[in-house]
Motif scaffolding. Structure first.
Motif, PDB file in Angstrom:
ATOM      1  N   ASN B 136       0.820  -1.201   0.000  1.00  0.00           N
ATOM      2  CA  ASN B 136       0.000   0.000   0.000  1.00  0.00           C
ATOM      3  C   ASN B 136       0.862   1.263   0.000  1.00  0.00           C
ATOM      4  O   ASN B 136       0.572   2.227  -0.711  1.00  0.00           O
ATOM      5  CB  ASN B 136      -0.927  -0.010   1.215  1.00  0.00           C
ATOM      6  CG  ASN B 136      -1.943   1.102   1.127  1.00  0.00           C
ATOM      7  OD1 ASN B 136      -2.814   1.082   0.271  1.00  0.00           O
ATOM      8  ND2 ASN B 136      -1.792   2.107   1.974  1.00  0.00           N
ATOM      9  N   SER B 283      -9.209  -4.667  13.916  1.00  0.00           N
ATOM     10  CA  SER B 283      -8.507  -3.700  13.076  1.00  0.00           C
ATOM     11  C   SER B 283      -9.406  -3.271  11.922  1.00  0.00           C
ATOM     12  O   SER B 283     -10.594  -3.615  11.886  1.00  0.00           O
ATOM     13  CB  SER B 283      -7.205  -4.328  12.594  1.00  0.00           C
ATOM     14  OG  SER B 283      -6.493  -3.422  11.814  1.00  0.00           O
ATOM     15  N   THR B 284      -8.843  -2.507  10.984  1.00  0.00           N
ATOM     16  CA  THR B 284      -9.623  -2.023   9.835  1.00  0.00           C
ATOM     17  C   THR B 284      -8.980  -2.516   8.544  1.00  0.00           C
ATOM     18  O   THR B 284      -7.944  -3.189   8.578  1.00  0.00           O
ATOM     19  CB  THR B 284      -9.645  -0.483   9.777  1.00  0.00           C
ATOM     20  OG1 THR B 284      -8.341  -0.049   9.387  1.00  0.00           O
ATOM     21  CG2 THR B 284     -10.021   0.135  11.107  1.00  0.00           C
ATOM     22  N   ALA B 285      -9.583  -2.129   7.440  1.00  0.00           N
ATOM     23  CA  ALA B 285      -9.024  -2.510   6.130  1.00  0.00           C
ATOM     24  C   ALA B 285      -8.372  -1.311   5.463  1.00  0.00           C
ATOM     25  O   ALA B 285      -8.234  -1.273   4.250  1.00  0.00           O
ATOM     26  CB  ALA B 285     -10.123  -3.087   5.256  1.00  0.00           C
ATOM     27  N   HIS B 286      -7.964  -0.322   6.269  1.00  0.00           N
ATOM     28  CA  HIS B 286      -7.371   0.879   5.673  1.00  0.00           C
ATOM     29  C   HIS B 286      -5.862   0.752   5.544  1.00  0.00           C
ATOM     30  O   HIS B 286      -5.207   0.061   6.324  1.00  0.00           O
ATOM     31  CB  HIS B 286      -7.707   2.104   6.523  1.00  0.00           C
ATOM     32  CG  HIS B 286      -9.181   2.333   6.654  1.00  0.00           C
ATOM     33  ND1 HIS B 286      -9.970   2.676   5.576  1.00  0.00           N
ATOM     34  CD2 HIS B 286     -10.014   2.237   7.724  1.00  0.00           C
ATOM     35  CE1 HIS B 286     -11.227   2.806   5.990  1.00  0.00           C
ATOM     36  NE2 HIS B 286     -11.280   2.536   7.285  1.00  0.00           N
ATOM     37  N   PRO B 290      -4.755  -4.507   5.750  1.00  0.00           N
ATOM     38  CA  PRO B 290      -5.152  -5.833   5.245  1.00  0.00           C
ATOM     39  C   PRO B 290      -3.950  -6.720   4.917  1.00  0.00           C
ATOM     40  O   PRO B 290      -4.034  -7.940   5.044  1.00  0.00           O
ATOM     41  CB  PRO B 290      -5.939  -5.501   3.974  1.00  0.00           C
ATOM     42  CG  PRO B 290      -6.326  -4.082   4.090  1.00  0.00           C
ATOM     43  CD  PRO B 290      -5.293  -3.415   4.944  1.00  0.00           C
ATOM     44  N   GLU B 291      -2.841  -6.094   4.513  1.00  0.00           N
ATOM     45  CA  GLU B 291      -1.643  -6.888   4.212  1.00  0.00           C
ATOM     46  C   GLU B 291      -1.107  -7.557   5.467  1.00  0.00           C
ATOM     47  O   GLU B 291      -0.518  -8.630   5.411  1.00  0.00           O
ATOM     48  CB  GLU B 291      -0.533  -5.992   3.636  1.00  0.00           C
ATOM     49  CG  GLU B 291      -0.837  -5.418   2.280  1.00  0.00           C
ATOM     50  CD  GLU B 291       0.238  -4.419   1.852  1.00  0.00           C
ATOM     51  OE1 GLU B 291       1.432  -4.784   1.847  1.00  0.00           O
ATOM     52  OE2 GLU B 291      -0.125  -3.258   1.549  1.00  0.00           O
ATOM     53  N   THR B 293      -2.975  -8.015   8.455  1.00  0.00           N
ATOM     54  CA  THR B 293      -3.951  -8.863   9.164  1.00  0.00           C
ATOM     55  C   THR B 293      -4.307 -10.107   8.372  1.00  0.00           C
ATOM     56  O   THR B 293      -4.645 -11.133   8.953  1.00  0.00           O
ATOM     57  CB  THR B 293      -5.263  -8.091   9.435  1.00  0.00           C
ATOM     58  OG1 THR B 293      -5.825  -7.696   8.182  1.00  0.00           O
ATOM     59  CG2 THR B 293      -5.032  -6.870  10.298  1.00  0.00           C
ATOM     60  N   THR B 295      -6.669 -12.513   6.863  1.00  0.00           N
ATOM     61  CA  THR B 295      -8.052 -12.721   7.325  1.00  0.00           C
ATOM     62  C   THR B 295      -8.063 -13.007   8.826  1.00  0.00           C
ATOM     63  O   THR B 295      -9.058 -13.485   9.365  1.00  0.00           O
ATOM     64  CB  THR B 295      -8.681 -13.907   6.585  1.00  0.00           C
ATOM     65  OG1 THR B 295      -7.823 -15.045   6.769  1.00  0.00           O
ATOM     66  CG2 THR B 295      -8.815 -13.615   5.100  1.00  0.00           C
ATOM     67  N   THR B 299     -12.385  -7.343  11.485  1.00  0.00           N
ATOM     68  CA  THR B 299     -12.240  -6.069  10.777  1.00  0.00           C
ATOM     69  C   THR B 299     -13.472  -5.193  10.957  1.00  0.00           C
ATOM     70  O   THR B 299     -14.604  -5.668  10.800  1.00  0.00           O
ATOM     71  CB  THR B 299     -12.007  -6.335   9.278  1.00  0.00           C
ATOM     72  OG1 THR B 299     -10.878  -7.192   9.158  1.00  0.00           O
ATOM     73  CG2 THR B 299     -11.730  -5.045   8.526  1.00  0.00           C
ATOM     74  N   SER B 301     -15.092  -1.046  10.107  1.00  0.00           N
ATOM     75  CA  SER B 301     -14.932   0.013   9.090  1.00  0.00           C
ATOM     76  C   SER B 301     -14.038   1.141   9.600  1.00  0.00           C
ATOM     77  O   SER B 301     -13.382   1.826   8.835  1.00  0.00           O
ATOM     78  CB  SER B 301     -16.293   0.585   8.720  1.00  0.00           C
ATOM     79  OG  SER B 301     -16.822   1.284   9.846  1.00  0.00           O
TER      80      SER B 301
END
Lengths: 513, 381
Positions: B136, B283-286, B290-291, B293, B295, B299, B301
């Motif tokens: 990211n 956690s979040t997907a921001h 995601p890299e 965590t 799955t 998660t 928002s």
């Protein structure tokens, strides 16, 4: 924008300027909506505009009559705002003013400002002052005569009204921090220090260890002595107890015909330390003459000046020598230091009080503002071959002048972060009091060196600067009016030039692939 | 032929970035057959066998062109062929590689005319290779610096020390709880809880706790600001402590979950470290999260208080918890400093080879001239 384009060029510019400088300072180059809307607005919204137009065009605020007259004219619809701008900017008063703002039109702002400081205030203009005035002349349409009047008023106040800065011996600027320390606060902190005092331990780097087993003298510590009776014992003890004193140092004391018979103490140390050299001048000589004598007598590779009332940590010489030994490119080692308001407080105690400087990497411009390396620096004796000696005509600014000469000659300064020396804030010190010789000398030094050190890239015209930056990067750099409105726009342009240079380099390497 | 590392970040802070370099430098000693010099501007107190540590003048967010000139002199003294800063400092002619942590100031519209952010741009422009700590970050870097060659802009995920971040045994957790004063379930929050533009989003967590009628847990804040949010009427404790890594691992091991609702991250080390200690993560997907965590985290928002309230409850359900722990352990095992350091070493060798071939000379000659020009018009006092 229709409104603006029908006006003569200079006036459109003035009008655009009015809009963003007054109406919407946060929206450069924002929409002109409020300018159009002003026709239908109240006196409350028009009146400030009248004031601002007067300030811009005539450098003064309008009288009550003028304010009412123009405001009514606009609010009643008899006159548009562009008509108002036209009338004020074209008034005989404005024409007279613009004549004075064209003073020396061929000389760039920067050069004129520098010359004005030099000739009116008798000191060098700081780089930031030059840029600040240039900004005001360009962006606020300030007449050049206003700059001159302002500096003249400042000088007249200093000399005729004596409204200079007030000297307070109990307060001291903590170099490089923007903070002040006063004797009361220092004492309060000192009282809170509990015994036994644990001063900051030296930070020792294995990588800097140097050999000292041949009998070479590395350090010549030079001290000028005059009326040092109160401090001589402490001083001799402090210097002779330096970790490397016996192995590779000498202490050269130049007694400037002091009446306090310090020799009695000195001679007792001389019996124990053969590496102390004592020389008594037959007349009262100045500090820099004494230092020069000492430097000429010195046998060490490095020289350091040692003031009688300053204190050094036991490893102070060692910390400085190791940098000069390690890095041959370094000419002067200087350091952060602790402040003390108590001439008899130990190094450990002063360190525990913890008021210390945070001096910067030396640059010509910051050295013009502040003599950061002044406290107990150590330098290569060989630099005197290029830079010469201390100018003995100074009484207190001779070292400042010398460091400025070193910077001009490209000598390299290296700061040691670990504060291993103590600076005693001596209330008797004369170097910073206004209207004293010391103060005047400081001004003279900045005047002398400012002429050499302030770059033509700062003093020259906008066009010359842009041409140079464009030439250096190999493409033409354009700068919008909005960008130029920033005080540091030349810095930003250099930054852009570097980015462009980077972009070009990557295109080149991509092309080669 | 040496690698000179400017340890400037250690002077500024001891946070995540310092952790990265503390892990990498000893491994570079083993990986690289070039001398390594570390410049200490303050804050470096670890023993580093095989590294020459030398003092260097402390950094100020000004006078940067002259700082660069001095760095160049030191690089020349050591005949350096590569320079790496732990933050955004640069020499003149010595080619640099840059570890890019995040593009937070650019993404979140900080004032980029501030000197430190200008220096970041200088550092990116100066560097001949860029190593990003997440995909990211790399994507963001290439967005803001489209001139960079994507092939020369690589990714190396940060690592964790499995010998430190491992599940603690029950007795160690019990002793830790006694010492800190935690005697029931607790959530852990790591790092600063107040920053420019609030991108760590701590308030989401604390707002969620405030809305809960029954609070049957406490909150442990590790690091960050010393002042903690008032616990109001919930009757729960909010405790702030500063912990070393060993104790941090114990704290993770005993926690109900790590709460990490960040809205942007360059990597997110605490997430991987917590997972490695069998601590579930919310956690979040921001950003890069995601890299890190995969799955293996619960998660959210990052914008909804009720959603956070629910997550705080869900994470404590036995089945959910067990699943997150098992997945977390597997996920965390992907992050190792060895592979990270390996990439840094590879890039350093490449730059050194290009430098020997004279590939950068024309660029840096021009660059040095421009940096001097910038120094001449720098009036920030």
């Amino acid at each position: 924008m229709q409104l603006i384009t029908h006006l003569p060029g200079w006036m459109s510019q003035a009008l655009r300027f009015c809009r963003w400088i007054f109406m919407e300072p946060s929206a450069i180059p924002g929409s002109p909506r409020r300018l159009h809307a002003a026709h239908s607005e109240s006196a409350e919204s028009v009146e400030p505009l009248v004031v601002r137009i007067y300030e811009l065009a005539l450098h003064r605020t309008p009288s009550l009559n003028e304010r009412v007259h123009w405001t009514n004219a606009v609010v009643s619809g008899q006159m548009s705002i562009s008509g108002l701008v036209n009338a004020v900017f074209n008034s005989p008063e404005a024409e007279q003013l613009s004549g004075s703002s064209r003073l020396l039109p061929d000389v760039p702002n920067g050069k004129l400002v520098q010359f004005a400081y030099d000739s009116i205030l008798g000191r060098g203009a700081m780089a930031a002052e030059i840029v600040h005035w240039d900004h005001r002349i360009r962006q606020q349409h300030l007449g050049r005569d206003v700059v001159l009047t302002s500096l003249f008023t400042q000088r007249a106040n200093e000399v005729l009204v004596q409204q200079g800065p007030v000297f307070n011996p109990d307060v001291c600027d903590v170099m490089g921090t923007g903070r002040l320390i006063n004797v009361k606060d220092w004492q309060k902190r000192a009282n809170a220090v509990t015994e036994p005092v644990k001063g900051a331990e030296p930070k020792v780097y294995r990588s800097l260890a140097f050999s000292r087993d041949n009998n070479e003298i590395l350090v010549s510590a030079v001290a000028s002595l005059y009326r040092g009776g109160d401090y001589i014992e402490q001083f001799m003890e402090n210097i002779t107890s330096q970790t490397i004193f016996s192995s590779c140092c000498e202490l050269i004391i130049i007694d400037a015909d002091s009446p306090e018979n310090e020799y009695e103490v000195i001679s007792s140390y001389m019996q124990r330390f053969p590496n102390i050299v004592y020389h008594r001048a037959s007349t009262r000589i100045g500090i820099y003459e004494a230092w020069n004598l000492g430097v000429k007598m010195a046998r060490g590779k490095y020289v350091t000046n040692t003031n009688l009332d300053d204190l050094r940590r036991r490893d102070s010489f060692e910390r400085q020598v190791e940098i000069l030994e390690k890095f041959p490119f370094v000419d002067v080692a200087y350091q952060d230091f602790y402040y003390s308001f108590d001439g008899k407080a130990s190094v450990a105690k002063t360190a525990a009080v913890g008021v210390k400087s945070d001096v910067p990497v030396i640059t010509p411009y910051n050295l013009m503002r502040s003599n950061s390396p002044h406290n107990a620096p150590m330098w290569r004796r060989s630099i005197h071959d290029d830079v010469g000696y201390f100018d003995a005509s100074y009484r207190s600014a001779g070292d400042y002048d010398f460091w400025l000469r070193c910077v001009e000659a490209g000598k390299v300064f290296y700061k040691i972060n670990d504060p291993h020396v103590v600076y005693f804030v001596n209330p008797e010190g004369l170097s910073t009091q206004p209207n004293t010789r010391g103060h005047e000398e400081g001004k003279h030094v900045t005047q002398l060196h400012g002429r050499v050190m302030i770059s033509s890239r700062l003093l020259g015209s906008d066009e010359d600067f842009l041409a140079e930056a464009s030439h250096a990067v190999g493409v033409s750099i354009n700068v919008s009016e909005a960008e130029r409105a920033a005080e540091d726009w030349r810095y930003a342009v250099s930054q852009r030039a570097m980015r462009l240079c980077s972009i070009a380099s990557r295109n080149n390497s991509a092309a080669k692939k | 032929m040496a690698l000179v590392i400017d340890g400037v970040f250690f002077q500024l802070a001891q946070s995540g970035i310092a952790r990265v370099w503390r892990a990498v430098i000893p491994r570079l000693v083993a990986e690289l057959d070039m001398p390594i010099v570390l410049l200490d501007r303050g804050g470096i107190d670890m023993e580093l066998p095989g590294v020459e540590v030398v003092p260097f003048p402390s950094y100020k967010s000004k006078f940067n062109a002259y700082d660069s000139a001095l760095l160049e002199k030191v690089c020349r003294h050591y005949n350096a062929s590569v320079f790496a800063s732990t933050y955004y400092t640069t020499p003149l002619h010595t080619p640099s590689m840059l570890l890019v942590y995040d593009m937070i100031p650019e993404r979140l519209a900080f004032d980029l005319t501030l000197r430190d952010w200008r220096e970041k741009e200088i550092a990116i422009a100066h560097a001949r290779r860029h190593i990003c700590i997440s995909h990211n970050t790399r994507k963001d870097l290439l967005d803001y610096y489209p001139e960079l060659d994507p092939e020369m802009t690589t990714v190396a995920h940060c690592g964790i020390e499995p010998s430190v971040f491992k599940p603690a045994d029950e007795s160690a957790i019990a002793a830790f709880r006694r010492k800190i004063g935690l005697n029931r379930s607790y959530y852990i929050f790591v790092g600063s809880r107040a920053q420019h533009k609030n991108y760590k989003n701590a308030s989401l967590f604390f707002d969620a706790v405030k809305t809960m009628r029954k609070v049957d847990f406490d909150v442990l804040c590790v690091g960050g600001e010393k002042n903690v949010e008032a616990s109001e009427s919930g009757g729960h404790k909010i405790i702030q402590v500063d912990l070393d890594d060993d104790n941090l691992a114990i704290a993770y091991s005993g926690a109900a979950a790590l709460v990490y609702p960040s809205l942007y991250e360059g990597f997110g080390l605490p997430v991987a470290e917590a997972m490695s200690c069998r601590c579930p993560v919310i956690s979040t997907a921001h950003g890069s999260l995601p890299e890190v965590t995969g799955t293996a985290a619960l998660t959210v928002s990052g914008f909804s208080v009720p959603e956070m309230v629910e997550a705080l409850s869900t994470v404590r359900q036995d089945a959910v918890r067990a699943g997150l722990i098992e997945q977390g352990i597997a996920q965390a095992s992907q992050f190792r400093w060895e592979s990270f350091s390996h990439e840094i070493a590879r890039v350093a060798r490449e730059i050194a080879a290009d430098e020997r071939a004279g590939k950068f000379k024309a660029f840096y000659d021009k660059w040095a001239e421009l940096r001097a020009l910038q120094g001449d018009v720098d009036v920030l006092a």
